[in-house]
Design a protein around this motif. Structure first.
Motif, short mmCIF file in Angstrom:
data_model
loop_
_atom_site.label_atom_id
_atom_site.label_comp_id
_atom_site.label_asym_id
_atom_site.label_seq_id
_atom_site.Cartn_x
_atom_site.Cartn_y
_atom_site.Cartn_z
N ARG A 76 0.84 -1.22 0.00
CA ARG A 76 0.00 0.00 0.00
C ARG A 76 0.87 1.27 0.00
O ARG A 76 0.48 2.29 -0.54
CB ARG A 76 -0.93 0.01 1.20
N ALA A 77 2.05 1.19 0.60
CA ALA A 77 2.95 2.35 0.61
C ALA A 77 3.47 2.65 -0.79
O ALA A 77 3.80 3.80 -1.10
CB ALA A 77 4.11 2.10 1.56
N TYR A 119 1.29 -8.92 -5.37
CA TYR A 119 0.21 -8.09 -5.92
C TYR A 119 0.55 -7.68 -7.35
O TYR A 119 1.01 -6.56 -7.58
CB TYR A 119 0.00 -6.85 -5.04
N PRO A 120 0.32 -8.56 -8.32
CA PRO A 120 0.63 -8.20 -9.71
C PRO A 120 -0.35 -7.15 -10.22
O PRO A 120 -1.47 -7.01 -9.72
CB PRO A 120 0.45 -9.52 -10.46
N GLU A 121 0.09 -6.41 -11.23
CA GLU A 121 -0.79 -5.41 -11.84
C GLU A 121 -1.90 -6.13 -12.59
O GLU A 121 -1.66 -7.12 -13.29
CB GLU A 121 0.00 -4.51 -12.78
N ILE A 122 -3.11 -5.65 -12.45
CA ILE A 122 -4.26 -6.26 -13.10
C ILE A 122 -4.22 -5.89 -14.58
O ILE A 122 -4.19 -4.70 -14.93
CB ILE A 122 -5.58 -5.80 -12.45
N VAL A 123 -4.21 -6.91 -15.42
CA VAL A 123 -4.19 -6.70 -16.87
C VAL A 123 -5.61 -6.36 -17.32
O VAL A 123 -6.56 -7.06 -17.00
CB VAL A 123 -3.69 -7.97 -17.60
N VAL A 124 -5.73 -5.25 -18.05
CA VAL A 124 -7.05 -4.76 -18.42
C VAL A 124 -7.28 -4.79 -19.92
O VAL A 124 -8.42 -4.79 -20.37
CB VAL A 124 -7.25 -3.32 -17.86
N ASP A 125 -6.23 -4.84 -20.73
CA ASP A 125 -6.36 -4.76 -22.18
C ASP A 125 -7.35 -5.79 -22.72
O ASP A 125 -7.15 -7.00 -22.59
CB ASP A 125 -5.01 -4.97 -22.86
N GLY A 126 -8.44 -5.32 -23.32
CA GLY A 126 -9.44 -6.19 -23.93
C GLY A 126 -10.24 -7.03 -22.96
O GLY A 126 -10.88 -7.99 -23.35
N ALA A 127 -10.21 -6.69 -21.70
CA ALA A 127 -10.89 -7.50 -20.68
C ALA A 127 -12.38 -7.18 -20.62
O ALA A 127 -12.82 -6.09 -20.98
CB ALA A 127 -10.26 -7.27 -19.32
N THR A 128 -13.12 -8.14 -20.15
CA THR A 128 -14.52 -7.94 -19.83
C THR A 128 -14.59 -7.51 -18.36
O THR A 128 -13.80 -8.00 -17.54
CB THR A 128 -15.32 -9.24 -20.03
N TYR A 129 -15.50 -6.62 -18.06
CA TYR A 129 -15.63 -6.11 -16.69
C TYR A 129 -15.82 -7.27 -15.71
O TYR A 129 -16.68 -8.13 -15.89
CB TYR A 129 -16.80 -5.14 -16.60
N ASP A 130 -15.00 -7.31 -14.68
CA ASP A 130 -15.08 -8.31 -13.61
C ASP A 130 -15.10 -7.54 -12.29
O ASP A 130 -14.13 -6.90 -11.92
CB ASP A 130 -13.86 -9.23 -13.67
N PRO A 131 -16.21 -7.60 -11.55
CA PRO A 131 -16.31 -6.82 -10.31
C PRO A 131 -15.28 -7.22 -9.24
O PRO A 131 -15.02 -6.45 -8.33
CB PRO A 131 -17.74 -7.08 -9.81
N VAL A 153 -8.58 2.67 -18.59
CA VAL A 153 -8.20 2.51 -17.19
C VAL A 153 -7.91 3.90 -16.65
O VAL A 153 -7.08 4.63 -17.18
CB VAL A 153 -6.94 1.63 -17.06
N THR A 154 -8.60 4.28 -15.58
CA THR A 154 -8.33 5.59 -14.98
C THR A 154 -7.34 5.48 -13.82
O THR A 154 -6.69 6.47 -13.47
CB THR A 154 -9.63 6.24 -14.47
N ARG A 155 -7.23 4.28 -13.24
CA ARG A 155 -6.26 4.04 -12.17
C ARG A 155 -5.93 2.55 -12.19
O ARG A 155 -6.83 1.72 -12.14
CB ARG A 155 -6.87 4.41 -10.82
N PRO A 156 -4.65 2.20 -12.28
CA PRO A 156 -4.30 0.77 -12.34
C PRO A 156 -4.63 0.06 -11.02
O PRO A 156 -4.61 0.66 -9.96
CB PRO A 156 -2.80 0.77 -12.61
N GLY A 157 -4.94 -1.22 -11.15
CA GLY A 157 -5.23 -2.03 -9.98
C GLY A 157 -4.13 -3.06 -9.78
O GLY A 157 -3.41 -3.42 -10.71
N PHE A 158 -4.04 -3.57 -8.55
CA PHE A 158 -3.01 -4.54 -8.22
C PHE A 158 -3.59 -5.62 -7.33
O PHE A 158 -4.30 -5.33 -6.37
CB PHE A 158 -1.84 -3.86 -7.50
N GLY A 159 -3.28 -6.85 -7.67
CA GLY A 159 -3.71 -7.99 -6.86
C GLY A 159 -4.34 -9.08 -7.70
O GLY A 159 -4.31 -9.05 -8.93
N MET A 164 -6.56 -9.01 -3.05
CA MET A 164 -6.73 -7.74 -3.75
C MET A 164 -6.12 -6.61 -2.93
O MET A 164 -6.44 -6.43 -1.76
CB MET A 164 -8.22 -7.47 -4.00
N LEU A 165 -5.23 -5.86 -3.58
CA LEU A 165 -4.68 -4.65 -2.96
C LEU A 165 -5.56 -3.47 -3.31
O LEU A 165 -5.98 -2.70 -2.45
CB LEU A 165 -3.25 -4.42 -3.43
N ARG A 166 -5.85 -3.35 -4.62
CA ARG A 166 -6.73 -2.28 -5.08
C ARG A 166 -7.26 -2.69 -6.45
O ARG A 166 -6.50 -3.08 -7.33
CB ARG A 166 -5.93 -0.98 -5.19
N PRO A 167 -8.60 -2.59 -6.66
CA PRO A 167 -9.13 -2.93 -7.99
C PRO A 167 -8.78 -1.83 -8.99
O PRO A 167 -8.54 -0.68 -8.62
CB PRO A 167 -10.64 -3.01 -7.76
#
Length: 179
Positions: A76-77, A119-131, A153-159, A164-167
């Motif tokens: 988180r830091a 906490y890997p970066e969440i890959v978003v390219d071409g993804a379907t929305y997953d809550p 993507v307005t803010r990258p997510g990690f986990g 989950m660290l941050r969606p």
């Protein structure tokens, strides 16, 4: 040889005494007393062993929980650092290419540090929305894209879904005829 404990019972020390003159009943009583003491000692030993095993398991769980909490605090830091680097990169397009490349390298190192913490970066390219992985911050009507597609993507997510660290904050599509 035979000691008188009180007027009704006598105890026999089967190891140290000469047993001449001791009745068979007294020997059986002494054996029963020793067997009872042994059973009590074995029961206490089993309970102590079980208590130790439970303590060991509990301590293992507590250490793992503390490690996970510290891993999450450390990760988180890093989030504000990554967010600052991302904002700087959006403005760095006008900078020298070497400065822009250096900033991208530092950002990649910070993301690698989060990945190493689990906490890997969440890959978003071409993804379907997953809550579980995404937080929809905006919905855009788009007939050309499949519904519930992530287009920005307005803010990258990690986990991961389990940790989950941050969606990722994302913009999602919908068809014009959907409500």
């Amino acid at each position: 040889m035979v000691e008188e404990q009180n007027e009704e019972t006598r105890t026999v020390d089967l190891v140290n005494d000469d047993l001449t003159g001791v009745s068979a009943e007294e020997i059986r009583a002494a054996q029963a007393a020793v067997a009872a003491q042994l059973e009590t000692a074995e029961d206490r030993w089993r309970r102590a062993a079980a208590d130790y095993d439970n303590l060991r398991k509990r301590m293992t769980r507590e250490v793992e929980t503390a490690r996970e909490q510290e891993r999450q605090r450390t990760a988180r830091a890093f989030l504000p650092v990554l967010d600052g680097l991302d904002r700087a990169l959006t403005f760095a397009v006008n900078f020298d290419e070497s400065v822009h490349g250096g900033m991208q390298a530092v950002r990649a190192q910070a993301a690698d540090a989060l990945r190493a913490l689990g906490y890997p970066e969440i890959v978003v390219d071409g993804a379907t929305y997953d809550p579980q992985l995404h937080e929809a911050v905006s919905v855009v009507e788009d007939a050309s894209a499949p519904p519930r597609s992530v287009i920005a993507v307005t803010r990258p997510g990690f986990g991961t879904p389990e940790r989950m660290l941050r969606p990722a904050a994302v913009v999602v599509t919908r068809r014009p005829d959907e409500e």
